[in-house]
Design a protein around this motif. Structure first.
Motif, PDB file in Angstrom:
ATOM      1  N   HIS A  13       0.782  -1.283   0.170  1.00  0.00           N
ATOM      2  CA  HIS A  13       0.233   0.135  -0.007  1.00  0.00           C
ATOM      3  C   HIS A  13       0.751   1.253  -0.121  1.00  0.00           C
ATOM      4  CE1 HIS A  13      -3.926  -1.802   1.675  1.00  0.00           C
ATOM      5  NE2 HIS A  13      -3.644  -2.587   0.570  1.00  0.00           N
ATOM      6  N   THR A  17      -0.411   5.054  -1.769  1.00  0.00           N
ATOM      7  CA  THR A  17      -1.361   5.873  -0.952  1.00  0.00           C
ATOM      8  C   THR A  17      -1.334   7.162  -1.689  1.00  0.00           C
ATOM      9  OG1 THR A  17      -1.195   4.551   0.922  1.00  0.00           O
ATOM     10  CG2 THR A  17      -1.567   6.906   1.339  1.00  0.00           C
ATOM     11  N   TYR A  43     -15.919   5.781  -4.912  1.00  0.00           N
ATOM     12  CA  TYR A  43     -14.266   5.421  -4.576  1.00  0.00           C
ATOM     13  C   TYR A  43     -13.784   5.738  -2.966  1.00  0.00           C
ATOM     14  CZ  TYR A  43     -13.736   5.631  -9.583  1.00  0.00           C
ATOM     15  OH  TYR A  43     -13.910   5.279 -10.964  1.00  0.00           O
ATOM     16  N   TRP A  47     -12.532  -0.154  -0.499  1.00  0.00           N
ATOM     17  CA  TRP A  47     -11.248  -0.619   0.268  1.00  0.00           C
ATOM     18  C   TRP A  47     -10.059   0.176  -0.283  1.00  0.00           C
ATOM     19  CZ3 TRP A  47      -7.070  -2.805  -2.304  1.00  0.00           C
ATOM     20  CH2 TRP A  47      -7.176  -3.174  -3.859  1.00  0.00           C
ATOM     21  N   PHE A  48     -10.070   0.815  -1.703  1.00  0.00           N
ATOM     22  CA  PHE A  48      -9.081   1.520  -2.335  1.00  0.00           C
ATOM     23  C   PHE A  48      -9.155   2.824  -1.932  1.00  0.00           C
ATOM     24  CE2 PHE A  48     -12.040   0.348  -5.309  1.00  0.00           C
ATOM     25  CZ  PHE A  48     -12.388   1.741  -6.048  1.00  0.00           C
ATOM     26  N   PHE A  51      -5.988   5.108  -1.963  1.00  0.00           N
ATOM     27  CA  PHE A  51      -5.060   5.103  -3.006  1.00  0.00           C
ATOM     28  C   PHE A  51      -5.661   6.466  -3.800  1.00  0.00           C
ATOM     29  CE2 PHE A  51      -5.201   0.443  -2.828  1.00  0.00           C
ATOM     30  CZ  PHE A  51      -4.208   0.632  -1.577  1.00  0.00           C
ATOM     31  N   LEU A 273      -5.710   0.487 -11.233  1.00  0.00           N
ATOM     32  CA  LEU A 273      -6.161  -0.439 -10.146  1.00  0.00           C
ATOM     33  C   LEU A 273      -5.951  -1.765 -10.644  1.00  0.00           C
ATOM     34  CD1 LEU A 273      -6.901  -0.818  -7.134  1.00  0.00           C
ATOM     35  CD2 LEU A 273      -9.297  -0.555  -7.827  1.00  0.00           C
ATOM     36  N   LEU A 282      -0.731  -5.126  -5.379  1.00  0.00           N
ATOM     37  CA  LEU A 282      -1.793  -4.811  -4.619  1.00  0.00           C
ATOM     38  C   LEU A 282      -2.611  -6.251  -4.471  1.00  0.00           C
ATOM     39  CD1 LEU A 282      -3.317  -1.429  -5.420  1.00  0.00           C
ATOM     40  CD2 LEU A 282      -1.963  -2.162  -3.211  1.00  0.00           C
ATOM     41  N   GLU A 284      -6.545  -7.427  -3.200  1.00  0.00           N
ATOM     42  CA  GLU A 284      -7.863  -6.923  -2.580  1.00  0.00           C
ATOM     43  C   GLU A 284      -8.252  -7.663  -1.281  1.00  0.00           C
ATOM     44  OE1 GLU A 284     -12.577  -6.425  -3.912  1.00  0.00           O
ATOM     45  OE2 GLU A 284     -11.084  -7.422  -5.492  1.00  0.00           O
TER      46      GLU A 284
END
Length: 290
Positions: A13, A17, A43, A47-48, A51, A273, A282, A284
């Motif tokens: 992450h 970020t 967004y 969970w993202f 970012f 993403l 990444l 999920e």
């Protein structure tokens, strides 16, 4: 990030970020305002969310935004002023006078007049890290970076667009990254970075830089690499090689490179993403998977 993120995932992450500024309104996406704003709000619940940084709105599209503002859920926006400093003042007043809109930053075209661009940032921003000035590619680059050093403005560099000439080559992008490192200037880039790895678009034939290439080039610039070595990194098209190099970065190295590469504007959060997930950059969280 949330407390359920383990140490290895937190390491991943650290590269992402605040990396993506939501530029859905801009080409080639050109999303309607009535779609872009709800999508950005969504967004922020995913969970993202960490970012995705700010919602970018151009001066020309700003009149469409106030009707969608929500005082209960303020929208942090960055004003983009491609028309130069003279267009900033009235647009800033619109944002400040609209409940539910918060001015998070300003990006203004320099057009070789960096002093005027910096002056308008100083006038309208209370936080000196929130202002960016788009610098020239090629012959005017060093002069623009010199003029920005030690001021209220950070450099912004165009990495793509809707025509082939809008895409700088590897040497030109390397010169920008190296120039920012020499002057200790944090920077952002915009446009064209839809995917992690450098590639040729099969439809347009445009040569797109990869955001992972750019991250690694920034890392090596911080470590002292010369422009030719940075250009070589920007030219790599082997996703496995780039992914391996990224996984080898330590947390301090990731932190340092992101101290320079602050963010980039993308008209599609979903594309970069998905690339990060596909390449294993990444993962999920399990409870968000289908």
């Amino acid at each position: 990030m949330t407390s359920d993120v383990d140490a290895p995932q937190a390491l991943h992450h650290s590269l992402f970020t605040g990396l993506w500024d939501d530029a859905a309104l801009f080409p080639p996406g050109n999303a309607p305002m009535a779609e872009a704003v709800p999508a950005h709000r969504l967004y922020r619940t995913e969970w993202f969310a960490g970012f995705v940084r700010y919602f970018l709105v151009g001066v020309a599209h700003l009149p469409e935004l106030p009707p969608l503002a929500d005082g209960a859920d303020p929208l942090r926006v960055v004003l983009v002023a491609p028309g130069g400093p003279s267009t900033v003042g009235p647009a800033v007043r619109t944002i400040l006078d609209t409940p539910g809109l918060l001015l998070a930053g300003i990006e203004v075209a320099g057009d070789g007049e960096i002093g005027k661009a910096v002056a308008v940032l100083h006038e309208h921003l209370t936080e000196p890290t929130a202002g960016y000035v788009e610098v020239r590619n090629g012959a005017g680059l060093d002069a623009d970076l010199d003029d920005l050093a030690g001021t209220y403005g950070r450099p912004k560099f165009r990495t793509g667009g809707t025509t082939a000439h809008a895409f700088p080559n590897e040497a030109e992008l390397a010169a920008f990254v190296h120039g920012c490192r020499l002057r200790e200037l944090p920077f952002k880039v915009t446009a064209g970075l839809h995917n992690a790895v450098r590639h040729t678009d099969p439809t347009t034939g445009f040569e797109h830089h990869g955001y992972l290439n750019l991250m690694l080039a920034t890392h090596h610039a911080v470590a002292g690499a010369e422009p030719n070595a940075l250009a070589d990194l920007l030219a790599i098209r082997d996703s496995a090689e780039l992914t391996r190099m990224a996984h080898e970065l330590t947390l301090p190295e990731r932190t340092r490179l992101r101290g320079y590469l602050t963010s980039y504007g993308t008209c599609s959060v979903a594309e970069p993403l998905q690339d990060a997930l596909t390449l294993g950059l990444l993962d999920e969280p399990p409870h968000h998977r289908d």
